[in-house]
Design a protein around this motif. Sequence first.
Motif, PDB file in Angstrom:
ATOM      1  N   PRO A 229     -10.039   8.827  41.494  1.00 32.99           N
ATOM      2  CA  PRO A 229     -10.942   8.152  40.565  1.00 32.99           C
ATOM      3  C   PRO A 229     -10.595   8.460  39.112  1.00 32.99           C
ATOM      4  N   VAL A 230     -10.594   7.432  38.267  1.00 35.23           N
ATOM      5  CA  VAL A 230     -10.295   7.608  36.843  1.00 35.23           C
ATOM      6  C   VAL A 230     -11.432   7.030  36.013  1.00 35.23           C
ATOM      7  N   GLU A 231     -11.711   7.665  34.885  1.00 38.02           N
ATOM      8  CA  GLU A 231     -12.787   7.200  34.005  1.00 38.02           C
ATOM      9  C   GLU A 231     -12.268   6.494  32.755  1.00 38.02           C
ATOM     10  N   CYS A 232     -10.979   6.667  32.440  1.00 34.67           N
ATOM     11  CA  CYS A 232     -10.442   6.011  31.248  1.00 34.67           C
ATOM     12  C   CYS A 232      -9.074   5.415  31.560  1.00 34.67           C
ATOM     13  N   ASP A 233      -8.607   4.533  30.669  1.00 37.96           N
ATOM     14  CA  ASP A 233      -7.321   3.882  30.867  1.00 37.96           C
ATOM     15  C   ASP A 233      -6.182   4.733  30.314  1.00 37.96           C
ATOM     16  N   HIS A 234      -4.956   4.244  30.530  1.00 39.75           N
ATOM     17  CA  HIS A 234      -3.781   4.977  30.067  1.00 39.75           C
ATOM     18  C   HIS A 234      -3.773   5.139  28.551  1.00 39.75           C
ATOM     19  N   GLU A 235      -4.179   4.106  27.833  1.00 38.39           N
ATOM     20  CA  GLU A 235      -4.123   4.169  26.372  1.00 38.39           C
ATOM     21  C   GLU A 235      -4.966   5.316  25.836  1.00 38.39           C
ATOM     22  N   MET A 236      -6.122   5.560  26.463  1.00 38.80           N
ATOM     23  CA  MET A 236      -6.986   6.652  26.013  1.00 38.80           C
ATOM     24  C   MET A 236      -6.266   7.987  26.147  1.00 38.80           C
ATOM     25  N   VAL A 237      -5.596   8.191  27.261  1.00 27.13           N
ATOM     26  CA  VAL A 237      -4.886   9.455  27.492  1.00 27.13           C
ATOM     27  C   VAL A 237      -3.709   9.589  26.533  1.00 27.13           C
ATOM     28  N   VAL A 238      -2.939   8.515  26.378  1.00 28.16           N
ATOM     29  CA  VAL A 238      -1.713   8.562  25.581  1.00 28.16           C
ATOM     30  C   VAL A 238      -2.007   8.836  24.111  1.00 28.16           C
ATOM     31  N   ARG A 239      -3.052   8.216  23.574  1.00 28.83           N
ATOM     32  CA  ARG A 239      -3.291   8.353  22.134  1.00 28.83           C
ATOM     33  C   ARG A 239      -4.024   9.634  21.762  1.00 28.83           C
ATOM     34  N   ALA A 240      -4.555  10.337  22.754  1.00 28.62           N
ATOM     35  CA  ALA A 240      -5.400  11.499  22.465  1.00 28.62           C
ATOM     36  C   ALA A 240      -4.605  12.795  22.372  1.00 28.62           C
ATOM     37  N   ARG A 241      -5.145  13.709  21.617  1.00 30.28           N
ATOM     38  CA  ARG A 241      -4.687  15.097  21.624  1.00 30.28           C
ATOM     39  C   ARG A 241      -5.363  15.739  22.831  1.00 30.28           C
ATOM     40  N   TYR A 242      -4.594  15.941  23.900  1.00 32.42           N
ATOM     41  CA  TYR A 242      -5.130  16.216  25.232  1.00 32.42           C
ATOM     42  C   TYR A 242      -5.248  17.726  25.460  1.00 32.42           C
ATOM     43  N   ILE A 243      -6.484  18.180  25.665  1.00 29.98           N
ATOM     44  CA  ILE A 243      -6.774  19.592  25.909  1.00 29.98           C
ATOM     45  C   ILE A 243      -7.365  19.729  27.305  1.00 29.98           C
ATOM     46  N   ALA A 244      -6.756  20.577  28.128  1.00 28.63           N
ATOM     47  CA  ALA A 244      -7.245  20.795  29.492  1.00 28.63           C
ATOM     48  C   ALA A 244      -8.143  22.024  29.540  1.00 28.63           C
ATOM     49  N   ASP A 245      -9.026  22.087  30.548  1.00 30.25           N
ATOM     50  CA  ASP A 245      -9.718  23.363  30.751  1.00 30.25           C
ATOM     51  C   ASP A 245      -8.750  24.367  31.373  1.00 30.25           C
ATOM     52  N   SER A 246      -7.859  23.875  32.241  1.00 28.26           N
ATOM     53  CA  SER A 246      -6.789  24.692  32.816  1.00 28.26           C
ATOM     54  C   SER A 246      -5.557  23.807  32.981  1.00 28.26           C
ATOM     55  N   ARG A 247      -4.443  24.232  32.431  1.00 22.22           N
ATOM     56  CA  ARG A 247      -3.220  23.441  32.557  1.00 22.22           C
ATOM     57  C   ARG A 247      -2.828  23.270  34.027  1.00 22.22           C
ATOM     58  N   ALA A 248      -2.865  24.356  34.796  1.00 26.80           N
ATOM     59  CA  ALA A 248      -2.473  24.283  36.203  1.00 26.80           C
ATOM     60  C   ALA A 248      -3.345  23.302  36.969  1.00 26.80           C
TER      61      ALA A 248
END
Length: 317
Positions: A229-248
């Motif tokens: 399941p995904v909540e956003c499209d590819h463009e949202m991910v690509v354009r954002a400064r992406y911070i994970a809670d955990s990289r792994a």
Amino acid sequence: MDQNDLTIIDAAEVRRRLDYPSCIDAMREAMRALSAGTTRQLLRTMIPLGEARTFAQMPGALGTHDMFGAKLVSVFGDLAAPGRRRHRGVIVLFEPDQGKPVAIVDAEEVTHIRTAAATAMATDALAREDASTLLIVGTGGQARTHLEALPQVRPFRRILIWGRDPAKAAALASDYSCIEAQAVEDLPEAVAEADVVCTLTAASQPVLRGEWVRPGTHVNLVGSSGPGPVECDHEMVVRARYIADSRASALDAAAEFLDARAAGLLGDDHIVGEIGEVLLGTVAGRTSADDVTLYKSLGHAVQDLAAAAHLYRSLKT
């Protein structure tokens, strides 16, 4: 073991004692420690029990000489009907001196509160200081806890609520009239007005599109916690400064990121860092007022254990 040594903390007690300010602080410390390597956890494991039924286990330790334990949860999606609980579980907490179990805590209620507290913690670290409009996408239980948690870190002047069912959005807004919540039906317009966007849905296809998001916005993706399941499209991910809670965990289960990577739009290095690294000051969160920042929440054993340990200690003091 003497039964008196084992503390049972039920859902009602969790609601009474796990307040948002202290839980937000506990999430800050837990995520700092996770990124610093002083806590340990394994990726969650899931055992299928038939169609739409899963048993999940999330073990971890808060430190070499601190509490440890595991969250054990059943998810029965075929019970998704009014009045039926899909998630049930417990957090089993052990003390570090003798290695004995000391508490069993209602996991569902802890998850509701600590998830929102973690989002608030990340929003505090990544959103602009002048953020004044919050958009909640979704109308379920997590929408309610996020409406409690997020105003703890920013003095929002406007709170917008969107849901697939406008009546549910209106009912939720009326419950939070004290914080100027307003139901909206035009999602693209609401996203364009928001400084902070939180997606809290069970959507299988994108509800949020990158083209709607204006520069300077902070986005929290919370609803999807595994591949699929995904909540956003590819463009949202690509354009954002992406911070994970955990990289792994993101490389294993962050559906929106994994889909964009599979499409050849980005590599693993698109993950700028972990929220704990931002809190430790080793990775920049926001580098300019126009950055679009994105926090991907997957949820972690150390978050559940930190919340449970806080509850246990509050009962013993």
